[in-house]
Every structure is written in structure tokens, then in C-alpha cells.
Design an enzyme around this catalytic site. Structure first.
Site, mmCIF file in Angstrom:
data_model
loop_
_atom_site.group_PDB
_atom_site.id
_atom_site.type_symbol
_atom_site.label_atom_id
_atom_site.label_comp_id
_atom_site.label_asym_id
_atom_site.label_seq_id
_atom_site.Cartn_x
_atom_site.Cartn_y
_atom_site.Cartn_z
ATOM 1 N N SER A 249 46.030 42.208 31.172
ATOM 2 C CA SER A 249 45.815 43.242 32.188
ATOM 3 C C SER A 249 46.229 42.702 33.549
ATOM 4 C CB SER A 249 44.329 43.635 32.231
ATOM 5 O OG SER A 249 44.055 44.454 33.355
ATOM 6 N N TYR B 120 35.419 41.302 32.578
ATOM 7 C CA TYR B 120 36.658 41.802 31.975
ATOM 8 C C TYR B 120 37.856 41.084 32.579
ATOM 9 C CZ TYR B 120 40.626 44.875 31.129
ATOM 10 O OH TYR B 120 41.869 45.356 30.790
#
Length: 231
Positions: free
Chosen positions: A127, A140
Site C-alpha cells: 500500500s 495497517y
């Protein structure tokens, strides 16, 4: 024909990846809570598995080998995007995020490694938040940063065996199951150089490229596919 395993391949970006491979690979996918859609190709092997559970990675790899007899490409797509604000610290939640986003890819690779031949490829879904810290989702972001380092480390470790390891780092992507509202989508779009968000199909195209022989000299790379988010 080569075989690909896509974790979390039943919905969202994972579904787009799973659908992109059957033209060139036999495909297996895992799912945990959301079952595959009815239009999943009949020849696709679907495996329900909670990859945070001990032993599940070995069971998944064993199922793929029992069905197809080989494994050539692993796409580590399964992941958790759960919020983790520090003001509401929950140790069990933090561990669950790390277990799925970082440890599950390690477990899958460890189980598959004895069966991977030279030319095999690992592609993980990272990401942009690995380098752009997400407010309220720190664990995350940290898990994806760790996944990037793991990608480079595995590329170095497995390179002598002819196994390539790369990752794709999406920016904001709207998926059919959970699209952002128009205002939030506009805010993300305004921060991209191209003025548009990448789609699940865009991510799938990057994954299939990195898994293909056309990328035979590429390893240890994190390919950002974001429309030029926050350049």
C-alpha cells in the site's frame, strides 16, 4: 500450465487478480468471510481459510498441490484494513492485523517453498500507506512497511534459487463491494497526478506483469499503482 494461488481472491482487488490469471494459469484462491461470486470460473479452486490460524497456510498449499500438482505464483492479497487509533489501543486487534498482513505471507511462502521451482514468482499487495502514514490506521501502515522490507529480504534470499519476489502498492482504490462516497473519492482523486484513481483491474494488470516472464529480471521491487497519489 502454471498455477497461481491468490489469497483473499474472492472479492475486491483479489477478485480482479483472480479473474486476470485463468487465461495463462490454473487458479486457486482463498476466502475467509466473503464467498466467491457465482461467476468464478468453474476450474478455479476455492479454499475457505482463516490465514491467521496456525496450520492454515500448510492446508491451503496442500490443497493447491493436491488439485493441480504444482504451484508457480503466489499472490499475497489477503489483508486487514482495520482502524487502530492509539486512543483505543486493542492488543488483540493489533496482532490480528499483523498476523494477516505480514505473518500470513511468510507462512504461505514457508509452506510452498519446497515445491517452488526456478521461475516461480511471489507478488504481495502492499500500500502507499507503507510510506504515507495513515491517520488512525497506524498498525495497517506499519504492517505494509514491514511487508515491503520482507519483500526485498525474500528477493535477496530466494534470488539464488531463481524465485522472484515483488510487491504492488495501490493507492486509494474503489472496489464494487465497498465504494467510497463521491466526496471522499473526489478528495482522493484531487491528490493524484492523473486525476483518477487506479481500479482493481489496474492493480491486477500490475500483478500479472510482475508474475510473468516479461518481468524475469525484476525482483525486490515495490511497484506503486496509484495514479500518482500525493506526488
Amino acid at each position: 500450465m502454471k498455477t497461481v494461488l491468490v489469497t483473499g481472491g474472492a472479492s475486491g482487488i483479489g477478485a480482479a487478480i483472480s479473474k486476470a490469471f485463468p487465461r495463462t494459469h490454473k487458479c486457486a484462491l482463498t476466502w475467509c468471510r466473503r464467498a466467491p461470486a457465482a461467476q468464478t470460473p468453474q476450474e478455479t479452486l476455492t479454499i475457505q481459510a482463516d490465514l491467521t490460524q496456525e496450520g492454515s497456510a500448510q492446508q491451503v498449499v496442500d490443497a493447491v498441490l493436491a488439485r493441480f500438482g504444482r504451484l508457480d505464483v503466489i499472490v499475497n492479497n489477503a489483508g486487514s484494513l482495520a482502524a487502530s487509533p492509539i486512543a483505543k489501543f486493542d492488543a488483540a486487534l493489533q496482532r490480528a492485523i499483523l498476523d494477516l498482513n505480514l505473518l500470513a505471507p511468510q507462512a504461505i511462502l514457508a509452506a510452498a517453498l519446497p515445491h517452488l521451482q526456478p521461475g516461480a514468482a511471489i507478488v504481495s499487495i502492499s500500500s502507499v500507506n507503507a510510506v504515507l502514514p495513515p491517520k488512525g490506521h497506524v498498525t495497517y501502515g506499519a504492517s505494509k512497511a514491514a511487508l515491503n522490507l520482507w519483500t526485498r529480504a525474500m528477493a535477496k534470499e530466494l534470488g539464488p534459487r531463481g524465485i522472484r519476489v515483488n510487491a504492488v502498492a495501490p493507492g486509494a482504490v474503489n472496489v464494487p463491494e465497498a465504494p467510497r462516497d463521491a466526496e471522499l473519492t473526489r478528495r482522493f482523486t484531487d491528490e493524484t497526478a492523473l486525476g483518477q484513481l487506479a481500479t482493481p483491474s489496474d492493480i491486477a494488470a500490475a500483478v500479472t506483469f510482475l508474475a510473468s516472464d516479461a518481468a524475469c529480471a525484476i525482483t525486490g521491487e515495490i511497484l506503486t499503482v496509484s495514479g500518482g497519489y500525493r506526488l
